[in-house]
Write a protein that holds these residues in place. Sequence first.
Motif, short mmCIF file in Angstrom:
data_model
loop_
_atom_site.label_atom_id
_atom_site.label_comp_id
_atom_site.label_asym_id
_atom_site.label_seq_id
_atom_site.Cartn_x
_atom_site.Cartn_y
_atom_site.Cartn_z
N GLY A 1 0.83 -1.21 0.00
CA GLY A 1 0.00 0.00 0.00
C GLY A 1 0.86 1.25 0.00
N GLU A 2 1.89 1.19 0.87
CA GLU A 2 2.76 2.39 0.97
C GLU A 2 3.45 2.65 -0.36
OE1 GLU A 2 5.30 1.64 4.32
OE2 GLU A 2 3.59 1.82 5.69
N ASN A 3 3.94 1.51 -0.94
CA ASN A 3 4.62 1.66 -2.23
C ASN A 3 3.70 2.27 -3.28
OD1 ASN A 3 6.84 0.60 -1.15
ND2 ASN A 3 6.75 -1.39 -2.20
N LEU A 4 2.47 1.79 -3.23
CA LEU A 4 1.50 2.30 -4.20
C LEU A 4 1.30 3.79 -3.99
CD1 LEU A 4 -0.26 1.15 -6.43
CD2 LEU A 4 -2.11 0.93 -4.78
N ASP A 5 1.17 4.12 -2.74
CA ASP A 5 1.02 5.54 -2.39
C ASP A 5 2.18 6.35 -2.94
OD1 ASP A 5 -1.32 6.04 -1.21
OD2 ASP A 5 -0.58 6.22 0.86
N ALA A 6 3.39 5.85 -2.66
CA ALA A 6 4.59 6.58 -3.08
C ALA A 6 4.64 6.70 -4.60
CB ALA A 6 5.82 5.84 -2.56
N SER A 7 4.28 5.63 -5.27
CA SER A 7 4.33 5.65 -6.75
C SER A 7 3.36 6.71 -7.29
CB SER A 7 3.93 4.29 -7.32
OG SER A 7 4.50 3.29 -6.58
N LEU A 8 2.20 6.74 -6.69
CA LEU A 8 1.21 7.70 -7.15
C LEU A 8 1.70 9.12 -6.92
CD1 LEU A 8 -2.09 5.98 -6.02
CD2 LEU A 8 -1.29 6.34 -8.36
N ALA A 9 2.32 9.32 -5.76
CA ALA A 9 2.83 10.67 -5.45
C ALA A 9 3.89 11.08 -6.47
CB ALA A 9 3.41 10.65 -4.03
N LEU B 1 -8.69 12.37 -8.60
CA LEU B 1 -9.18 10.99 -8.44
C LEU B 1 -8.27 10.13 -7.54
CD1 LEU B 1 -11.63 9.57 -9.74
CD2 LEU B 1 -10.05 8.52 -11.34
N ILE B 2 -6.96 10.41 -7.71
CA ILE B 2 -6.02 9.58 -6.94
C ILE B 2 -5.48 10.29 -5.72
CG2 ILE B 2 -5.33 8.13 -8.89
CD1 ILE B 2 -2.80 9.91 -9.06
N ALA B 3 -5.96 11.43 -5.45
CA ALA B 3 -5.47 12.16 -4.26
C ALA B 3 -5.82 11.36 -3.00
CB ALA B 3 -6.13 13.54 -4.22
N PRO B 4 -5.02 11.60 -1.90
CA PRO B 4 -5.26 10.82 -0.67
C PRO B 4 -6.68 10.89 -0.18
CG PRO B 4 -3.25 12.09 -0.45
CD PRO B 4 -3.83 12.50 -1.77
N ASP B 5 -7.31 12.02 -0.40
CA ASP B 5 -8.68 12.12 0.12
C ASP B 5 -9.70 11.73 -0.94
OD1 ASP B 5 -7.90 14.23 -1.38
OD2 ASP B 5 -9.06 15.74 -0.28
N SER B 6 -9.22 11.21 -2.05
CA SER B 6 -10.16 10.82 -3.09
C SER B 6 -10.83 9.48 -2.74
CB SER B 6 -9.41 10.67 -4.42
OG SER B 6 -8.61 9.51 -4.35
N ALA B 7 -11.94 9.25 -3.40
CA ALA B 7 -12.71 8.02 -3.11
C ALA B 7 -11.92 6.76 -3.43
CB ALA B 7 -14.01 8.03 -3.92
N LEU B 8 -11.22 6.81 -4.54
CA LEU B 8 -10.46 5.64 -4.95
C LEU B 8 -9.38 5.28 -3.93
CD1 LEU B 8 -9.79 3.50 -7.15
CD2 LEU B 8 -8.20 5.17 -8.09
N ALA B 9 -8.66 6.33 -3.54
CA ALA B 9 -7.59 6.07 -2.54
C ALA B 9 -8.17 5.54 -1.25
CB ALA B 9 -6.83 7.37 -2.28
N GLN B 10 -9.30 6.14 -0.88
CA GLN B 10 -9.92 5.67 0.38
C GLN B 10 -10.34 4.20 0.27
OE1 GLN B 10 -12.99 8.49 1.27
NE2 GLN B 10 -11.52 9.91 2.21
N GLU B 11 -10.91 3.89 -0.85
CA GLU B 11 -11.33 2.51 -1.04
C GLU B 11 -10.15 1.56 -1.03
OE1 GLU B 11 -13.99 2.01 -4.40
OE2 GLU B 11 -15.35 3.38 -3.37
N LEU B 12 -9.08 2.01 -1.68
CA LEU B 12 -7.87 1.19 -1.69
C LEU B 12 -7.37 0.96 -0.28
CD1 LEU B 12 -5.45 2.18 -4.58
CD2 LEU B 12 -6.03 -0.10 -3.78
N GLU B 13 -7.37 2.08 0.46
CA GLU B 13 -6.89 1.97 1.84
C GLU B 13 -7.75 0.99 2.65
OE1 GLU B 13 -5.95 5.49 4.77
OE2 GLU B 13 -4.82 5.49 2.92
N ARG B 14 -9.09 1.12 2.44
CA ARG B 14 -9.99 0.23 3.17
C ARG B 14 -9.73 -1.24 2.81
NH1 ARG B 14 -15.22 1.88 1.59
NH2 ARG B 14 -14.67 3.95 2.32
N LEU B 15 -9.48 -1.42 1.52
CA LEU B 15 -9.19 -2.79 1.06
C LEU B 15 -7.96 -3.35 1.76
CD1 LEU B 15 -9.73 -5.11 -1.00
CD2 LEU B 15 -8.08 -3.98 -2.46
N VAL B 16 -6.96 -2.50 1.83
CA VAL B 16 -5.70 -2.94 2.45
C VAL B 16 -5.94 -3.27 3.94
CG1 VAL B 16 -3.46 -2.12 3.19
CG2 VAL B 16 -4.18 -1.81 0.83
#
Lengths: 215, 559
Positions: free
Chosen positions: B465-473, B514-529
């Motif tokens: 998850g962290e890596n994904l976050d970092a890649s997106l950033a 869409l991919i911002a930390p407060d975006s729905a997608l990111a939140q869903e990803l986080e919830r999944l993780v």
Amino acid sequence: MRYSPLVGGPHAQCPVCRLVMKAPEERPDAPLGCPRCGASVHRRKPESLARTTAYLVAALICYVPANLYPIMRSTSLGRAQEDTIVSGVAYLYHSGMWPLGTIVLIASVVVPIAKIVSLGGLVASVRRRSRWRPRDRAATYRIVELVGRWSMVDVYVVTILVALVHLGTLANVEVMFGAVFFAAVVVLTILAAESFDPRLIWDVLEEEEGRDVRT
Amino acid sequence: MSGPDDDGRDGPRSGRDEDRRGEARSDRRSGVTVVENAMMPEALVRARAMPSVVWLIPLVAAFVGLYLAYWAWTQTGPTITIRFESAEGVEAGRTMLKYKDVKVGLVEAVGLDEDLSGVVVTASVVNDLAGYLTDQTRFWVVRAQVSAGGITGLETVFSGAYIAVDPSKEGRSARAFDGLEKPPVVTSGKPGKYFRLRADELGSIEVGAPVYYRWLQVGRVAGYELSESGDSVEVQVFVEAPHDERVRSTTRFWNASGLDATVRADGLEIDTPSLAAFLLGGVAFETPATVSVAGEVPPDMVFELYPNKQATKRPRSKGRSRYLLYFDESVAGLGAGAPVEFRGIPIGEVEDVDLAVDPDSGEIRIPVVIEIEPERLGLAKGEDELAYLGRQVERGLRARIATDNLLTGQRSIGFDFLDGAAKAEILNAAPYPVLPTASGSFDAITERVARIVEKVDRVPIESIGENLDASLARLSDVLVEVQQLAGTTHREVLPGIVSSLEKLESTLESADGLIAPDSALAQELERLVSDLAEAARSLRLLSERLETHPEELLRGRRD
């Protein structure tokens, strides 16, 4: 008191044909025969003292085992009990049958020993040529002779019991060794009494009377 | 008149007598005799016969009497005294002494002891028995007795009690005896052998209880006593000949008392030798087919008396020694009595499980006391046990906790040689030497579940998850740089492209949103993780739970 004033001569009577005969005085001990019927004749019972003594000794010997050994064994429901004469008397006394006990005591214990003692006394008195109360001694002898057979009561009781009480394991009576000896004592004392010749009591007196007469 | 009196009975027939008669007649004829003599015949004088035979009678009587006296003297044996607790049924002059139902004596007197503690029975015994009156000779009163084992002495109901004798030639000669209160189980005349058994508990075994071999009664329990140390009971059994030959060195005895009930698929099975054994208790033995050769029983051999037939399958108690094991893991399911096995063969059992704090390190450990039979591990007789076990430990012998039964959660201690085990040695400490242990080996399912959990655990979900976050950033940074690049080239290179670039920017902006930390997608990803992490955690919980309560797999959670 004077006894037997009459002096009997040297005579004998045949015990079979009752012939009275003269016995030769030179050999008083010689065996005689009846001139009429040929039976043995004795002035006095032959060897009276010796025979009486022998029977008495034998009776005395038998008296010991007769009292030590049980005379019968009564088995009642498997419980065997051996009784000697004395223990039987004791048993009768203990169970309150003292009249019966007394009878058995007298008939089986007192009488045999009294017979042996009185006959022994008679033999001794004759041997010692005693002149003491010949009439009483003769009476004693008569009583002994009369009473003798009654001692067999005990033997009869045992024989009757043996014949009657034969119920196998329930009740059974067996004769034991002692009874044989007891019967032997009774028979031997009867024989002793029979072989004693009471005339011997008077012989001493007669001899002296005769001497008196002759002198 | 009786008695032998036939001296000269033949007189009349003899010629001499004829002569005498003639003489008498001649006397009569001569007439010289006096009148008296003439009337009265004279007796015939005969020759004296043999000396009287009457003396034979007292002789015979004396002979018989003497013979009887001699016989009685030879028959009269010694007088003995026997002490009893009570004289119940014993009567003086009545009660007999019997051996093999033959009368051998008679009670003469029954009296009280000096201190009134018992009765003293005085009895005369026959001479034949005199040589058999030793301190080994036993006396007891036979009365009718009704017990679970049967009715004995019934004949005494009618005949009265009697004193039974068990003569013995061994021992010193004696004349005073202590009578037994109970009839001895075995009389000395019986052929057979005594065997000694050792048991932890007596159970319901009684003196006189039957001894069975294949449910055939072949003997009796002769007695029992507490061992000197008091930690076991020694039972003596008597096995009659020829069955005593069946007892070999490998024979196993067990307590055959009472009911042995087993519930099986085909119903309830109750196993009891007989009603007598059920009530009285009993001992059974069997010589199992074993690897070791069944030999003669050594004279001082003590057999183990097992509590039941099942127990005979367990190891035999020879030399047992205690050891201490320390475990760091859970010992749930391990209790006193749990088996100690070597590759599945029982070699001992667990004696105690406790909790202990190491005073030096403050570490909490679980000491387990086990009792094992080192001989079953191959220890030769006379060999030093610790040295032998030390060598085995060097080769990798370790104790582990093993799960016997996944369903019931029973666990045992298993010994095995572990390859590549860390070096260890026996710690010779008080009270018991400490054997090295290895971490528990899990049973198939537990182990596999644990392994899965371990693997799932090992998946780096968070770092993914962290890596994904970092890649997106980083992507966002790149886009900003692109924007700046586009900004600089906007006016100079392609103003026409500006609009399209702006369009692209707006597109990118929307993508950024869409991919911002407060975006729905990111939140869903986080919830999944986090869900995934949650799942992993519950899986671990389940596996731990299963480890301690494996039965819940079947029964479900109880609390």
